[in-house]
Design a protein around this motif. Sequence first.
Motif, PDB file in Angstrom:
ATOM      1  N   PRO A 123       0.821  -1.224   0.000  1.00  0.00           N
ATOM      2  CA  PRO A 123       0.000   0.000   0.000  1.00  0.00           C
ATOM      3  C   PRO A 123       0.850   1.267   0.000  1.00  0.00           C
ATOM      4  O   PRO A 123       0.548   2.224  -0.716  1.00  0.00           O
ATOM      5  N   LEU A 124       1.935   1.260   0.780  1.00  0.00           N
ATOM      6  CA  LEU A 124       2.794   2.439   0.854  1.00  0.00           C
ATOM      7  C   LEU A 124       3.482   2.705  -0.484  1.00  0.00           C
ATOM      8  O   LEU A 124       3.485   3.836  -0.988  1.00  0.00           O
ATOM      9  N   HIS A 179       2.895   5.926  -3.205  1.00  0.00           N
ATOM     10  CA  HIS A 179       3.969   6.766  -3.751  1.00  0.00           C
ATOM     11  C   HIS A 179       3.916   6.764  -5.285  1.00  0.00           C
ATOM     12  O   HIS A 179       4.069   7.818  -5.919  1.00  0.00           O
ATOM     13  N   LEU A 180       3.694   5.590  -5.864  1.00  0.00           N
ATOM     14  CA  LEU A 180       3.680   5.461  -7.320  1.00  0.00           C
ATOM     15  C   LEU A 180       2.537   6.265  -7.936  1.00  0.00           C
ATOM     16  O   LEU A 180       2.743   7.034  -8.890  1.00  0.00           O
ATOM     17  N   PHE A 181       1.326   6.082  -7.410  1.00  0.00           N
ATOM     18  CA  PHE A 181       0.177   6.791  -7.972  1.00  0.00           C
ATOM     19  C   PHE A 181       0.340   8.302  -7.845  1.00  0.00           C
ATOM     20  O   PHE A 181       0.005   9.056  -8.765  1.00  0.00           O
ATOM     21  N   PHE A 182       0.867   8.753  -6.715  1.00  0.00           N
ATOM     22  CA  PHE A 182       1.117  10.185  -6.547  1.00  0.00           C
ATOM     23  C   PHE A 182       2.125  10.690  -7.579  1.00  0.00           C
ATOM     24  O   PHE A 182       1.948  11.753  -8.176  1.00  0.00           O
ATOM     25  N   LEU A 183       3.209   9.912  -7.794  1.00  0.00           N
ATOM     26  CA  LEU A 183       4.212  10.303  -8.778  1.00  0.00           C
ATOM     27  C   LEU A 183       3.610  10.436 -10.177  1.00  0.00           C
ATOM     28  O   LEU A 183       4.013  11.291 -10.970  1.00  0.00           O
ATOM     29  N   MET A 184       2.641   9.581 -10.483  1.00  0.00           N
ATOM     30  CA  MET A 184       2.019   9.569 -11.809  1.00  0.00           C
ATOM     31  C   MET A 184       0.882  10.583 -11.926  1.00  0.00           C
ATOM     32  O   MET A 184       0.206  10.640 -12.956  1.00  0.00           O
ATOM     33  N   ILE A 186      -8.620  -1.583  -4.170  1.00  0.00           N
ATOM     34  CA  ILE A 186      -7.800  -2.420  -5.060  1.00  0.00           C
ATOM     35  C   ILE A 186      -6.352  -2.465  -4.593  1.00  0.00           C
ATOM     36  O   ILE A 186      -5.654  -3.465  -4.781  1.00  0.00           O
ATOM     37  N   ILE A 187      -5.865  -1.398  -3.960  1.00  0.00           N
ATOM     38  CA  ILE A 187      -4.490  -1.382  -3.460  1.00  0.00           C
ATOM     39  C   ILE A 187      -4.303  -2.447  -2.387  1.00  0.00           C
ATOM     40  O   ILE A 187      -3.302  -3.169  -2.371  1.00  0.00           O
ATOM     41  N   PHE A 188      -5.283  -2.583  -1.506  1.00  0.00           N
ATOM     42  CA  PHE A 188      -5.176  -3.578  -0.436  1.00  0.00           C
ATOM     43  C   PHE A 188      -5.382  -4.997  -0.974  1.00  0.00           C
ATOM     44  O   PHE A 188      -4.810  -5.954  -0.443  1.00  0.00           O
ATOM     45  N   LEU A 189      -6.172  -5.138  -2.024  1.00  0.00           N
ATOM     46  CA  LEU A 189      -6.346  -6.454  -2.635  1.00  0.00           C
ATOM     47  C   LEU A 189      -5.045  -6.932  -3.289  1.00  0.00           C
ATOM     48  O   LEU A 189      -4.678  -8.104  -3.182  1.00  0.00           O
TER      49      LEU A 189
END
Length: 371
Positions: A292-293, A297-302, A323-326
């Motif tokens: 999740p962490l 970070h990845l989604f924020f960067l994008m 979906i992130i936790f899944l």
Amino acid sequence: MIQRLGVKSLFREQIKAILTWQYTHFSSLNHGKDDVYEIALQFRLLRQEGYCVPADVFEYFKEKGKGFVMKLEGNIKESTLQYPYRKSFARLLAPQSFVNDMPGANSWMEDLLEVANRKRRIDQYVHQKEIHQINKWWKELGLGEKMEFARDQPLKWYMWSMAILTDPSLSELRVELIKPISLVYIIDDIFDVHGTVDELILFTEVIKRWDNACAEQLPEYMKICFKVLNDIANDFGRIIFEKHGWNPTRFLKKMWANLCNAFLVEFQWNASGKLPKADDYLKNAIITSGVPLVLTHLFFLMGQNIANQSMDSKKEEVQLPNIIFLIAEILRLWDDLGCAQDENQNGYDGSYVDCYLGKIKALRTKAQGSM
């Protein structure tokens, strides 16, 4: 074929046009067909690119109450089993090694192979530059020398960035993403193999408060780790603000605090010698996976503001998309089904398998006592 040869990025418009047509005619094209390979391939490619195709296309291959029927035998391509797409770096495999296993290669294959080989050499050059940048950053950071107990594997951690960000053009993001990934591993080792209970409680409290004054009470190796963590969180906030106009630093710091708190819970379970309930373990282990962490970070960067952070947001309890936790749950269970103890560390951080078997044993004991 184009996808597996690693040249998908060169044919984006053509692929989009073909898939749109396939999606529009999906039901009529597959009505009455018994080639499960072809149907499954179409289904995967469409779903993978975001097209919502119905799973009932596979009903033809099922018998009521029995699942998939035996007529599927022999209807599986050998090359698919040898190079499963979900488990391979398709663009890093030598193109010829894949094509050699394809029966009846078409006459245009040689041209496509030439394109794939040239593209592969370009991609390799890009990745070599990235590895050089990462090694330089890691060496200058000095954590490998200052924390001899911790894993020192920047190249291995870089593979995560490569697996997540497959487009060669995303070089800058791959290099940035390795930074939180590496700190997840370092902090995991602090909790698993080196820190004392008092040190770990204090470290977790410092991360929760994110207080530089409180950090002065930490042992030296934890001070170093906190400084690096603070720099990374602030750098990410600055980069995202400059690129996308909003600053998620507070939220990222909250996620680091959640990670450390989950590591502490895991440590206390192991120190007690008692297995937690399987459900409790899994809920906590989803966080300690670091997924999740890292994905946040990845989604924020994008530029994907998945936590609805404003320029200076104080929202710290925003729920992330499920979906992130899944994804984290899948990777945690996959890891636990393999080898819960890392081959390069002495610590043990638990396993869902052990917790689940402990639950079964407890139920069996209880049942025997009632008989």
